[in-house]
Design a protein around this motif. Structure first.
Motif, mmCIF file in Angstrom:
data_model
loop_
_atom_site.group_PDB
_atom_site.id
_atom_site.type_symbol
_atom_site.label_atom_id
_atom_site.label_comp_id
_atom_site.label_asym_id
_atom_site.label_seq_id
_atom_site.Cartn_x
_atom_site.Cartn_y
_atom_site.Cartn_z
ATOM 1 N N HIS A 62 8.291 36.960 58.040
ATOM 2 C CA HIS A 62 9.800 37.085 58.458
ATOM 3 C C HIS A 62 10.073 38.757 58.977
ATOM 4 N N GLU A 65 12.184 41.165 56.700
ATOM 5 C CA GLU A 65 11.889 41.462 55.523
ATOM 6 C C GLU A 65 10.718 42.678 55.511
ATOM 7 N N HIS A 216 7.585 37.884 50.470
ATOM 8 C CA HIS A 216 8.886 37.973 51.179
ATOM 9 C C HIS A 216 9.827 38.727 50.381
ATOM 10 N N SER A 217 11.006 38.863 51.075
ATOM 11 C CA SER A 217 12.050 39.065 50.260
ATOM 12 C C SER A 217 13.334 38.205 50.649
ATOM 13 N N LYS A 410 15.757 32.780 52.948
ATOM 14 C CA LYS A 410 14.543 33.740 52.514
ATOM 15 C C LYS A 410 13.189 32.748 52.940
#
Ligand SMILES: [Zn+2]
Length: 410
Positions: A62, A65, A216-217, A410
């Motif tokens: 993503h 992120e 991820h974040s 997210k």
């Protein structure tokens, strides 16, 4: 230190492999992105492909992120340097011994693919771009509007891709087939995107992959299988391949459907997630939470479910225990906090890697854990990751701005 731009990330991967030829191998991914970028990964640990079980670590899926790339690069740098120096690694209050580091790199292949979606990251970082961009930059799918582009790579994998058939209409499954959607457009079919096909290729190329972590974040969590429905361990016929359950998946509180997972596999997922959290905590007392992916929201086409599902779908494939980490408390942390997060997650990943080998049977010919290395260590001085060694890509200076991200996916 600042966040790296796309060229900076790639420079670090390429230079690391050049500096540590005995303990790492550069991997060139076969599929170029829409904007013509070639991606690289790096495999840590010596020996030929297929000679060891492998952990695959994925980042940069993503676009917004950002820190996932920095985490994975620093993780790789730390391991290669510590191995070469025959030293341990210390992250705050978490200490790993030199022997633990040697064992990791002498018995595992650790495949680090830090930036799966370079076009998206570039668009998120460039002046005039969109800081909160999530998807790739493929412009092909919306024919009505000028400004619709991009596919969510983490919805483009082959797992219950036909969500309208697979899920209950009342399920709030977090995916859409609307190409104008800014967040979770799945693409026209599974693996329509080069970024997704690169991840598939990496798994295929490392047939002994047994563990997978997609970074991820945000959320301070680590999630284990499954992501499409709540886990159940009693009714094997309730599973993602069984069309008899179409139209009934993705509800949290129904008594009808749960995704089957063998108790032993659920236990492995829970234990490795716990090993990650247990290694994070001493660093600076951040409490990461282990939980099933479904507890975040129901998903279709996500990397973790795809990776764990492969051994059911394709006979002969290895079972891959799969996880998604959601680090931190915002998409792009200020760099001072990001450096703390790098320590947290690096420690967690090492904790997971150290606990991982015991979760699968040893294969004949595997090197026993704890062996002494063979041959002299390789490598040399390494440039700091924010100083791209070749000079072709300078890191951008970024002051993260406050953005209301509470409702973002997210
Ligand atoms: Zn994400």
């Amino acid at each position: 230190m600042t966040y790296l731009n796309v060229q900076g990330v790639d420079n670090v991967v390429v230079n690391l492999a050049a500096l540590f030829p005995g303990t790492s191998q550069l991997i060139t991914l076969p599929h170029q992105t829409e904007e013509g970028r070639t991606s690289h990964a790096i495999r840590l640990g010596g020996g030929a492909v297929g000679s060891r079980n492998a952990v695959v670590l994925l980042g940069g899926v993503h676009a917004r992120e950002w820190g996932s790339c920095e985490i994975l690069l620093n993780f790789a740098i730390d391991l290669l340097r510590a191995y070469q120096a025959n030293s341990g690694l210390t992250y705050g209050g978490m200490v790993f011994s030199a022997q633990q580091i040697r064992t990791m790199l002498d018995t595992l292949h650790i495949v680090v693919f830090p930036l799966a979606n370079p076009d998206g990251r570039h668009h998120s970082q460039r002046p005039g771009g969109e800081y909160m961009w999530r998807k790739n930059r493929n412009p092909d799918y919306c024919v009505h509007h000028e400004d619709c582009s991009g596919v969510d790579i983490n919805r483009n994998f082959d797992f219950l891709f036909d969500y309208r058939t697979a899920f209950d209409v009342d399920s709030e499954v977090m995916v859409t087939d609307d190409p104008c959607d800014h967040e979770t457009y799945q693409g026209p079919h599974a693996f329509s995107e080069p970024e997704t096909r690169n991840v598939q290729w990496l798994l295929d190329a490392h047939a002994r992959t047994r563990w997978f972590v997609d970074v991820h974040s945000y959320g301070d969590t680590i999630m284990y299988s499954w992501g499409n429905d709540k886990n159940q361990t009693t009714t094997p016929t309730q599973n993602f391949r069984n069309a008899a359950w179409d139209g009934q998946r993705g509800l949290a509180n129904d008594p009808t459907y749960g995704e089957y997972i063998a108790q032993a596999d659920l236990t492995v997922g829970q234990n490795l997630a716990q090993a990650f959290c247990a290694a994070v905590l001493p660093v600076r007392n951040r409490a990461y939470t282990p939980k099933p992916s479904f507890d975040l929201y129901p998903t279709a086409g996500a990397s973790d479910d795809y990776t764990f599902s492969r051994h059911f779908v394709y006979p002969g494939r290895q079972k891959v225990y799969s996880f998604t980490v959601e680090f931190g408390q915002q998409f792009v942390a200020p760099m001072a906090e990001m450096q703390n997060i790098i320590q947290d997650v690096s420690a967690g990943l090492i904790g997971l890697c150290l606990a991982a080998p015991a979760t699968v049977p040893a294969e004949p010919g595997d090197k026993p854990a704890g062996d002494k290395p063979t041959g002299p260590p390789s490598g040399g001085p390494f440039h700091d990751p924010d100083t791209p060694a070749s000079g072709t890509g300078s890191p951008i200076v970024t002051t993260p701005v406050a953005v209301d991200v509470a409702a973002k996916k997210k």
